[in-house]
Design a protein around this motif. Structure first.
Motif, PDB file in Angstrom:
ATOM      1  N   THR A  12       0.663  -1.413  -0.053  1.00  0.00           N
ATOM      2  CA  THR A  12       0.100   0.076  -0.408  1.00  0.00           C
ATOM      3  C   THR A  12       0.974   1.088   0.103  1.00  0.00           C
ATOM      4  OG1 THR A  12      -1.129  -1.048   0.733  1.00  0.00           O
ATOM      5  CG2 THR A  12      -1.962   0.727   0.940  1.00  0.00           C
ATOM      6  N   ARG A  15       2.744   1.572  -3.012  1.00  0.00           N
ATOM      7  CA  ARG A  15       1.569   2.384  -4.337  1.00  0.00           C
ATOM      8  C   ARG A  15       1.906   3.441  -4.569  1.00  0.00           C
ATOM      9  NH1 ARG A  15      -3.853  -0.038  -3.841  1.00  0.00           N
ATOM     10  NH2 ARG A  15      -4.245   1.332  -5.442  1.00  0.00           N
ATOM     11  N   ALA A  41      -2.058  -5.422 -11.840  1.00  0.00           N
ATOM     12  CA  ALA A  41      -3.223  -4.822 -11.025  1.00  0.00           C
ATOM     13  C   ALA A  41      -2.307  -3.681 -10.850  1.00  0.00           C
ATOM     14  CB  ALA A  41      -3.785  -5.327 -10.231  1.00  0.00           C
ATOM     15  N   SER A  44      -1.873  -1.322 -14.205  1.00  0.00           N
ATOM     16  CA  SER A  44      -3.172  -1.425 -14.659  1.00  0.00           C
ATOM     17  C   SER A  44      -4.044   0.126 -13.957  1.00  0.00           C
ATOM     18  CB  SER A  44      -4.596  -1.860 -14.241  1.00  0.00           C
ATOM     19  OG  SER A  44      -4.183  -3.700 -15.398  1.00  0.00           O
ATOM     20  N   ASP A  45      -3.859   0.297 -12.651  1.00  0.00           N
ATOM     21  CA  ASP A  45      -4.632   1.109 -11.869  1.00  0.00           C
ATOM     22  C   ASP A  45      -3.613   2.290 -12.010  1.00  0.00           C
ATOM     23  OD1 ASP A  45      -5.950   2.397  -8.627  1.00  0.00           O
ATOM     24  OD2 ASP A  45      -3.925   2.482  -8.347  1.00  0.00           O
ATOM     25  N   LEU A  46      -2.457   2.222 -12.224  1.00  0.00           N
ATOM     26  CA  LEU A  46      -1.014   3.211 -12.512  1.00  0.00           C
ATOM     27  C   LEU A  46      -1.823   4.060 -13.675  1.00  0.00           C
ATOM     28  CD1 LEU A  46       2.269   2.005 -10.907  1.00  0.00           C
ATOM     29  CD2 LEU A  46       0.819   4.295 -10.261  1.00  0.00           C
ATOM     30  N   VAL A  48      -4.167   3.786 -15.638  1.00  0.00           N
ATOM     31  CA  VAL A  48      -5.879   4.309 -15.564  1.00  0.00           C
ATOM     32  C   VAL A  48      -5.553   5.770 -15.589  1.00  0.00           C
ATOM     33  CG1 VAL A  48      -8.253   4.217 -14.836  1.00  0.00           C
ATOM     34  CG2 VAL A  48      -7.528   2.381 -15.144  1.00  0.00           C
ATOM     35  N   ARG A  49      -5.090   5.688 -14.347  1.00  0.00           N
ATOM     36  CA  ARG A  49      -4.722   7.225 -13.508  1.00  0.00           C
ATOM     37  C   ARG A  49      -3.765   7.939 -14.378  1.00  0.00           C
ATOM     38  NH1 ARG A  49      -5.464   6.942  -7.780  1.00  0.00           N
ATOM     39  NH2 ARG A  49      -6.301   4.830  -7.419  1.00  0.00           N
ATOM     40  N   PRO A 188      -3.041  -2.467   5.074  1.00  0.00           N
ATOM     41  CA  PRO A 188      -3.890  -4.344   5.417  1.00  0.00           C
ATOM     42  C   PRO A 188      -2.596  -4.850   6.950  1.00  0.00           C
ATOM     43  CG  PRO A 188      -3.591  -3.927   2.971  1.00  0.00           C
ATOM     44  CD  PRO A 188      -2.830  -2.941   3.404  1.00  0.00           C
TER      45      PRO A 188
ATOM     46  N   PHE B  58      -9.327  -1.901   1.121  1.00  0.00           N
ATOM     47  CA  PHE B  58      -7.966  -1.582   0.273  1.00  0.00           C
ATOM     48  C   PHE B  58      -7.959  -2.469  -1.402  1.00  0.00           C
ATOM     49  CE2 PHE B  58      -6.635  -1.983   4.867  1.00  0.00           C
ATOM     50  CZ  PHE B  58      -5.371  -0.507   4.572  1.00  0.00           C
ATOM     51  N   ASN B  60      -9.052  -1.341  -3.444  1.00  0.00           N
ATOM     52  CA  ASN B  60      -9.367   0.389  -4.158  1.00  0.00           C
ATOM     53  C   ASN B  60      -8.648   0.207  -5.564  1.00  0.00           C
ATOM     54  OD1 ASN B  60      -6.944   0.370  -3.378  1.00  0.00           O
ATOM     55  ND2 ASN B  60      -6.878   2.032  -1.949  1.00  0.00           N
ATOM     56  N   LYS B  61      -8.386  -0.544  -6.453  1.00  0.00           N
ATOM     57  CA  LYS B  61      -7.602  -0.499  -7.465  1.00  0.00           C
ATOM     58  C   LYS B  61      -9.057  -0.064  -8.468  1.00  0.00           C
ATOM     59  CE  LYS B  61      -4.247  -3.808  -6.958  1.00  0.00           C
ATOM     60  NZ  LYS B  61      -4.269  -3.670  -5.564  1.00  0.00           N
ATOM     61  N   LEU B  62      -8.244   0.899  -9.551  1.00  0.00           N
ATOM     62  CA  LEU B  62      -8.982   0.953 -10.860  1.00  0.00           C
ATOM     63  C   LEU B  62      -8.175  -0.356 -11.903  1.00  0.00           C
ATOM     64  CD1 LEU B  62      -7.467   4.865 -11.194  1.00  0.00           C
ATOM     65  CD2 LEU B  62     -10.289   4.418 -11.168  1.00  0.00           C
ATOM     66  N   ILE B  63      -9.354  -0.817 -12.172  1.00  0.00           N
ATOM     67  CA  ILE B  63      -9.471  -2.339 -13.293  1.00  0.00           C
ATOM     68  C   ILE B  63      -8.502  -1.089 -14.619  1.00  0.00           C
ATOM     69  CG2 ILE B  63      -9.594  -4.007 -14.307  1.00  0.00           C
ATOM     70  CD1 ILE B  63     -11.291  -4.411 -11.463  1.00  0.00           C
ATOM     71  N   SER B  64      -9.396  -0.609 -15.161  1.00  0.00           N
ATOM     72  CA  SER B  64      -9.865  -0.424 -16.621  1.00  0.00           C
ATOM     73  C   SER B  64     -10.550   0.933 -16.894  1.00  0.00           C
ATOM     74  CB  SER B  64     -10.092  -1.776 -17.364  1.00  0.00           C
ATOM     75  OG  SER B  64     -10.918  -1.597 -18.095  1.00  0.00           O
ATOM     76  N   PHE B  65     -10.316   1.680 -18.040  1.00  0.00           N
ATOM     77  CA  PHE B  65     -11.316   2.402 -18.315  1.00  0.00           C
ATOM     78  C   PHE B  65     -11.201   2.415 -19.941  1.00  0.00           C
ATOM     79  CE2 PHE B  65     -11.860   7.461 -19.055  1.00  0.00           C
ATOM     80  CZ  PHE B  65     -13.158   7.189 -18.894  1.00  0.00           C
ATOM     81  N   GLU B  75     -12.266  -2.181  -8.920  1.00  0.00           N
ATOM     82  CA  GLU B  75     -12.330  -3.136  -7.395  1.00  0.00           C
ATOM     83  C   GLU B  75     -13.201  -2.211  -7.156  1.00  0.00           C
ATOM     84  OE1 GLU B  75      -8.005  -5.245  -7.320  1.00  0.00           O
ATOM     85  OE2 GLU B  75      -8.050  -2.908  -6.348  1.00  0.00           O
ATOM     86  N   ILE B  78     -13.044   0.793  -3.347  1.00  0.00           N
ATOM     87  CA  ILE B  78     -12.767   2.109  -4.187  1.00  0.00           C
ATOM     88  C   ILE B  78     -13.531   2.978  -3.740  1.00  0.00           C
ATOM     89  CG2 ILE B  78     -13.439   2.142  -5.929  1.00  0.00           C
ATOM     90  CD1 ILE B  78     -10.955   3.373  -6.721  1.00  0.00           C
ATOM     91  N   GLU B  82     -13.214   8.736  -4.971  1.00  0.00           N
ATOM     92  CA  GLU B  82     -11.912   8.634  -5.684  1.00  0.00           C
ATOM     93  C   GLU B  82     -12.229   8.749  -6.601  1.00  0.00           C
ATOM     94  OE1 GLU B  82      -8.937   5.845  -3.711  1.00  0.00           O
ATOM     95  OE2 GLU B  82      -7.621   6.182  -4.772  1.00  0.00           O
TER      96      GLU B  82
END
Ligand SMILES: Cc1cc2nc3c(=O)[nH]c(=O)nc-3n(C[C@H](O)[C@H](O)[C@H](O)COP(=O)(O)OP(=O)(O)OC[C@H]3O[C@@H](n4cnc5c(N)ncnc54)[C@H](O)[C@@H]3O)c2cc1C
Ligand SMILES: NC(=O)c1ccc[n+]([C@@H]2O[C@H](COP(=O)([O-])OP(=O)(O)OC[C@H]3O[C@@H](n4cnc5c(N)ncnc54)[C@H](OP(=O)(O)O)[C@@H]3O)[C@@H](O)[C@H]2O)c1
Lengths: 245, 427
Positions: A12, A15, A41, A44-46, A48-49, A188, B58, B60-65, B75, B78, B82
């Motif tokens: 965490t 990230r 995962a 991917s999160d990074l 998308v942002r 966590p 926790f 709380n990740k974005l998977i795709s857009f 997930e 989230i 956010e």
């Protein structure tokens, strides 16, 4: 282009660091973890942002010294590493680790041995080029052996001791060694504890990123822990042993 | 073990809180577990005293857009905040959000939440493309209105009882900007509220504040459309907090009367038309962290009902009269007419009619007695209460007002139970 390697990139705190670094222009992130799916995962999160950021992912066995060294030198040779953060750690339930020697061993290895293997490998790379910043996440749990958490604490004490030596070695060179000591943080790892009094992972990460722009040193996150650990360290053993810590 | 309260602060019981992780075996033969989001439900929907609480925040990740279609996969732990913080600047928004951004996607699905845009965009599930559920026996079920639809509609509004929602695919809406062109209208009584409400059907968003002190039912009707115009003023991202819980409620008959008088007057003096930032318009209460503490150590209830159109006016009038006479209630009183779309969730709440939501400081017996009186008004008007807010409805009332309970029960996860499920479903 700045190349930043993050080991334990699924953690965490790591990230949150990646989120800050990804905002910087001309930055490329190299994420290292033990599990491909979880790493992807995080990637991917990074993405998308920050769709523009360049991110590579690498899996390795965290206890395989040779594999670690190979991976670090591969990344080093292909891009030239500017900064490396070693972030992984494992805090078992203290009583469970007392009762089960294999859990104890796993803790010592994952939280103590493994980060040092990575650190030494990065150090080799950095000292060879006389450049680079290495940050390793230790903990304020290193300050003193205490009944409630001495197994995890001892792994962190080992890391802090090791980093002190590395910092000494870096004196007079351009390599920077940052010993990072967060206090209890909401992740966590502490998810079974009351939320009150826990620092936000994003705040701790901001402190880590800032520290890794600066000189060699030991950084407490938040700063107040420098004082708290100083006091705990100074308590006479007679007094300390009476405390229920 | 950790003490956990929900938003109403009515209880503070020990829970075995564990950070949720997909590799963990959820099933534990003797102890029942429950997924929790940000604990913004007011009552016991998100509580499981002495049992396991899976903390999903926790996850709380974005998977795709997909920027062409506006489809966002995330997930489930989230927060809506956010998502909004990230996508509103890019010209996209969640079409349906509740009155606070501090809820998780999982929580929003599990209560099939509604917002100020219900008459336009329905409830949360109307903009939910699919969801993935993890059952405590390890089975994963992907469902949508097309595939495995029975699982979809059981989980939507299913208050966490069908399994742990681990991810969801959401349809975002293209927006012209972060501001809304708003109008605030005053109404002296409910007759006028219903008139304005009818006239406002073409507005994307609407909500009303109502004064529960007087008997008249005066209030403010606030409607708004998204606009590309940019308003003035800075939107701060950190907010002040109520630092401690006072020993007694700061909301009482006197403060309430004063508050309401001031609020009504200040807003009726305000320019009728204006520009409001989406955060201020949609989530006014998020401006003060932990505002729930103002009700003191005993906590508070929220009573939220929906009454079908044919009896809405009479029943709402009667409820307001009853509340005013009891001298209970609080400043936070909200009235809204829902659109035609009924939540298809088996235990879904929103549907055609008028919803009234009111906070009540917990004064023990007298407050509960008042709720019994309100219950009978709701019952005879053919209405029902919202599970996200409920902490005390009787099982009889639940069974009389939620007709699809037995259908729902077939989809329950045998490893999951909550304080609410034990109270309302018997297990
Ligand atoms: C100030 C304020 C304003 C509000 N305004 C509105 C409003 O306008 N409209 C509205 O509809 N609601 C409103 N609410 C209520 C709120 O939207 C709902 O209670 C929502 O469900 C809270 O989400 P949470 O993440 O806090 O979930 P929690 O309260 O933690 O949990 C709610 C339920 O969801 C379940 N759950 C949570 N996560 C998962 C998961 N991953 N998988 C399976 N089940 C899960 C829990 O078991 C529980 O049954 C408001 C609440 C507040 C505090
Ligand atoms: N949270 C706190 O209160 C706190 C306080 C002080 C210091 N720290 C330190 O901060 C660092 C980051 O921790 P966090 O709090 O962010 O925790 P976290 O989110 O729980 O992350 C733990 C990390 O350690 C990795 N890990 C765990 N077991 C592993 C194993 N056997 N082999 C390889 N990797 C393993 C995890 O990888 P997977 O995702 O693959 O499991 C994950 O990347 C750790 O070094 C921790 O000790 C934390």
């Amino acid at each position: 282009m700045q190349h930043i390697v993050i080991v334990g990139a699924t953690s965490t705190i790591a990230r949150e660091c990646a989120l800050i670094w990804a905002k910087r222009p001309e930055t490329s992130l190299h994420l290292v973890g033990r599990d491909d799916e979880r790493l992807l995962a995080v990637r991917s999160d990074l993405l998308v942002r920050f769709p523009e950021v360049l991110i590579s992912t690498h899996t390795v066995d965290f206890l395989d010294a040779r594999a670690i060294d190979t991976l670090v030198s591969e990344i080093g040779q292909s891009v030239g590493i500017d900064k490396a953060l070693v972030a992984h750690g494992f805090m078992p339930d203290q009583l469970a680790a007392q009762a089960d020697l294999s859990l104890l061993k796993e803790t010592l290895e994952v939280s103590g041995v493994s980060p040092i293997l990575f650190a030494e490998s990065f150090a080799k790379h950095f000292f060879a080029s006389d450049s680079g910043t290495l940050g390793v996440i230790s903990s304020v749990a290193d300050v003193r052996g205490r009944r409630k958490n001495y197994i995890y604490g001892s792994t962190k004490a080992m890391i802090s001791y090791y980093l002190a030596g590395l910092a000494h070695r870096a004196f007079g060179t351009s390599v920077k060694i940052i010993s990072l000591k967060p206090g209890p943080t909401a992740t966590p790892m502490t998810g079974h504890l009351p939320n009150r009094g826990l620092a936000k992972a994003s705040k701790v990460a901001a402190g880590i990123v800032e520290a890794m722009d600066g000189p060699t040193g030991v950084v407490f996150l938040p700063k107040i822990w420098r004082l708290i650990t100083l006091i705990i360290g100074l308590l006479p053993t007679r007094v300390f042993n009476r405390l229920n810590l | 073990m950790v003490k956990v309260s929900s938003w109403g602060l009515l209880t503070n019981d020990e829970h075995d809180v564990r950070p949720f992780s997909q590799d963990l075996k959820l099933h534990n033969s003797s102890v029942k577990s429950l997924a929790a989001g940000l604990e913004r439900s007011y009552g016991d929907a998100g509580l499981n005293p002495d049992g396991v609480l899976w903390s999903t925040t926790f996850l709380n990740k974005l998977i795709s857009f997909d920027p062409d279609l506006g489809v966002l996969t995330v997930e489930a732990g989230i927060s809506l905040k956010e998502i909004q913080d990230l996508f509103v600047p890019r010209g996209w928004s969640l079409p349906v959000t509740p009155g606070t951004e501090y809820v998780t996607v999982g929580g929003a699905i599990a209560n099939d939440v509604h917002g100020k845009s219900h008459h336009m965009y329905g409830s949360f599930s109307d903009n939910l493309i699919s969801l993935t559920l993890l059952r405590t026996d390890g089975e994963t079920i992907v469902s949508s209105p097309e595939d495995n639809s029975n699982w979809f509609w059981a989980t939507v509004g299913g208050i966490g009882l069908t399994g742990v929602i681990i991810s969801a695919q959401l349809q975002l809406q293209k927006i012209p900007g972060p501001w809304l062109a708003t109008e605030t209208l005053t109404f002296p009584n409910l007759t006028e509220f219903f008139e304005i409400s009818n006239e406002s059907a073409a507005w994307e968003n609407s909500v009303s504040w109502i004064d529960c002190v007087g008997v008249g039912g005066r209030g403010l009707f606030m409607r708004g459309n998204r606009t590309s115009e940019i308003g003035k003023g800075k939107i701060s991202h950190s907010s002040p907090s109520v630092p401690v819980t006072p020993p007694f409620s700061l909301v009482n008959a006197l403060t309430l009367r004063v508050f309401n008088e001031l609020y009504f007057r200040m807003n009726s003096l305000k320019k009728e038309k204006g520009l409001q930032h989406y955060k201020k318009y949609f989530y006014p209460l998020d401006g003060i962290q932990n505002w729930n503490r103002i009700y003191g150590k005993r906590g508070f209830y929220q009573y939220q009902s929906v009454i079908p159109p044919e009896s809405a006016k009479a029943a709402t009038e009667e409820m307001l009269k009853t509340i005013s006479k009891a001298k209970e209630g609080s400043f936070l009183a909200v009235l809204k007419t829902f659109g035609e779309r009924k939540s298809r969730g088996l235990l879904g709440f929103p549907g055609p009619g008028t919803t009234l939501a009111l906070d009540f400081p917990n004064r023990g017996e007298s407050t509960l007695k008042l709720f019994d009186r309100l219950d009978s008004i709701v019952l005879s008007a053919g209405g029902k209460l919202y599970l996200a807010k409920d902490a005390r409805m009787s099982r009889e009332m639940f069974e009389a007002t939620y007709p699809r309970i037995s259908e729902f029960s077939a989809f329950r996860d045998p490893g999951i139970s909550s304080a609410m499920s034990r109270r309302l479903l018997g297990s």
